[in-house]
Design an enzyme around this catalytic site. Structure first.
Site, short mmCIF file in Angstrom:
data_model
loop_
_atom_site.label_atom_id
_atom_site.label_comp_id
_atom_site.label_asym_id
_atom_site.label_seq_id
_atom_site.Cartn_x
_atom_site.Cartn_y
_atom_site.Cartn_z
N TRP A 294 0.80 -1.23 0.00
CA TRP A 294 0.00 0.00 0.00
C TRP A 294 0.83 1.27 0.00
O TRP A 294 0.47 2.24 -0.67
CB TRP A 294 -1.05 -0.02 1.12
CG TRP A 294 -2.17 -0.93 0.74
CD1 TRP A 294 -2.48 -2.14 1.29
CD2 TRP A 294 -3.08 -0.77 -0.36
NE1 TRP A 294 -3.53 -2.72 0.61
CE2 TRP A 294 -3.92 -1.91 -0.40
CE3 TRP A 294 -3.28 0.24 -1.32
CZ2 TRP A 294 -4.92 -2.06 -1.35
CZ3 TRP A 294 -4.29 0.08 -2.28
CH2 TRP A 294 -5.09 -1.05 -2.28
N LYS B 163 -12.26 -1.23 7.62
CA LYS B 163 -11.53 -2.20 8.44
C LYS B 163 -12.00 -2.10 9.90
O LYS B 163 -12.74 -2.94 10.36
CB LYS B 163 -10.04 -1.98 8.32
CG LYS B 163 -9.54 -2.56 6.99
CD LYS B 163 -8.55 -1.69 6.35
CE LYS B 163 -7.77 -2.31 5.23
NZ LYS B 163 -8.48 -2.67 4.03
N ASP C 152 -1.04 6.99 6.72
CA ASP C 152 -2.13 6.14 6.29
C ASP C 152 -2.36 5.09 7.38
O ASP C 152 -1.56 4.17 7.55
CB ASP C 152 -1.75 5.47 4.96
CG ASP C 152 -2.80 4.48 4.47
OD1 ASP C 152 -3.79 4.23 5.20
OD2 ASP C 152 -2.63 3.95 3.35
N1 PMP Z 1 -4.02 1.91 2.41
C1 PMP Z 1 -4.08 0.75 3.06
C2 PMP Z 1 -3.18 0.51 4.25
C3 PMP Z 1 -4.98 -0.24 2.66
O1 PMP Z 1 -5.06 -1.40 3.32
C4 PMP Z 1 -5.82 0.01 1.53
C5 PMP Z 1 -6.83 -1.00 1.02
N2 PMP Z 1 -6.99 -2.14 1.68
C6 PMP Z 1 -5.71 1.25 0.87
C7 PMP Z 1 -4.80 2.17 1.35
C8 PMP Z 1 -6.57 1.60 -0.31
O2 PMP Z 1 -7.83 1.94 0.16
P1 PMP Z 1 -9.09 2.27 -0.72
O3 PMP Z 1 -9.53 1.00 -1.36
O4 PMP Z 1 -10.08 2.81 0.27
O5 PMP Z 1 -8.71 3.31 -1.72
#
Ligand code: PMP
Length: 366
Positions: A102, A196, A172
């Protein structure tokens, strides 16, 4: 009976919240309307946003110069919106750690806006550990320092605060927000999508200090401008009423039924300890992927001796009532996500199943 939900997100929600949501979809108490048909301009919805904000403020003991926003576009839009706010094409580079899948996704989004420097990357080592303090040489002139507190795919989590006191931290926290105490005053901006620990998919919570809101450059479209969201109190356009309502219920549950974040953290630690102990006691049958010092309390990622055993394990887990245990599509293996709403009873049931599976696999071996 509903199966035990170990999915990585969208994931488990508290039973009481699911029950209240089901009721609210039929008819919201006192309104004569379904939750799904409520206007975002109603006094009722303004009250929901206010209550959600109050719970977040109380749970986080938020200093007064921070705003709470409920936005759309997921954490992926935050990758871009943060850079659009703080990064200048002709200015110094922002520091971005590359600790897993991520944080890797955040890099091109920021690079589309301006210069990015990566002071540490775990790519060469297959993202099995996080950097030590002596490996982090961060720039004093960076407009901000970005990192992911918990890498959801690899199951790596920072168990300490990192970064410099004189550079804004931007984090994040999508997969560990509200799972453990955090000193928000150490951060310029924290973002976490709901699906989550916070609620259903469709809303992303942004906690942002006022000086960052004030530094939004002129000329940004309003949906990308934190100032317009602050002014509109998270209702600049039609917000995801359903997702914000359920997120409010989860925050209420965390505050009033669990008793706050410190208590939640104790429960989360107990859950992760049980599962890691089961891995550690399996004589190498279940092999944790992450370095022990950096392993996540939220996403427990492990392998079995062979891909064939992994496939059998996952098939058997489904028939036994466990949902969402397959690893991320980029990595394979097994991943058990122990978000706030996953109960200790579910973890105990999983540990028991893992013992039985190991014993039966041994019997099958000629
Ligand atoms: N950051 C993290 C740590 C994630 O786990 C995720 C998706 N699981 C994201 C960003 C992306 O998130 P989104 O699908 O809401 O754009």
């Amino acid at each position: 009976m509903r199966s035990h939900n170990f999915a990585a997100g969208p994931g488990a929600l508290p039973e009481v919240v699911l029950a209240a949501t089901a009721e609210a979809i039929r008819e919201l108490p006192g309104t004569g309307q379904s939750l799904l048909g409520m206007s975002h301009r109603s006094g009722w919805f303004q009250g929901v946003v206010e209550e959600a904000e109050n719970h977040f403020r109380a749970l986080l003991a938020l200093p007064p110069d921070y705003h709470i926003l409920f936005l759309q576009g997921g954490s992926t839009l935050q990758f871009a919106q943060i850079a659009l706010t703080l990064l200048r094409r002709d200015g110094p580079a922002a520091d971005y750690l590359h600790t897993g899948y991520w944080s890797g996704k955040s890099l091109p989004e920021a690079r589309a806006v301006g210069p990015v420097r990566v002071p540490w990357s775990g790519a060469g080592g297959g993202f099995r550990r996080l950097p030590r303090d002596d490996e982090l040489v961060l720039a004093a002139d960076a407009p901000y320092f970005h990192y992911v507190s918990n890498e959801t795919v690899e199951g790596l989590q920072f168990h300490r605060l990192i970064g410099r006191g004189d550079v804004r931290r931007v984090c994040d926290m999508s997969s560990d927000f509200l799972s453990r105490p955090v000193d928000v005053s150490q951060f310029g901006l924290i973002y976490a999508h709901a699906q989550k620990n916070l609620g259903p998919a469709g809303v992303t919570v942004v906690v942002v200090r006022d000086d960052i809101v004030r530094s939004v450059p002129a000329g940004l479209p309003s949906m990308l401008d934190y100032r317009s969201h602050v002014q509109a109190r998270s209702a600049l356009n039609t917000p995801p009423v359903f997702a914000i309502y359920v997120t409010m219920l989860v925050a209420r549950w965390l505050r009033h039924e669990i008793g706050g974040i410190a208590q939640m953290a104790r429960i989360n630690e107990a859950k992760a300890t049980r599962l890691y102990q089961a891995l550690d006691a399996s004589g190498g049958f279940y092999r944790g992927r992450a370095a022990v010092a950096d392993r996540s309390l939220m996403n427990i990622v492990f392998n079995l001796p062979t891909p064939d055993l992994e496939a059998r394990f996952l098939r058997a887990s489904e028939t036994r009532g466990f949902y969402g245990l397959e690893g991320h599509r980029s990595l394979g293996g097994v991943r058990a996500s122990l978000y706030n709403a996953v109960t200790l009873e579910s973890v105990d049931a999983l540990v028991e199943f893992m013992r039985e599976f190991q014993a039966s696999a041994r019997e099958d071996t000629p």
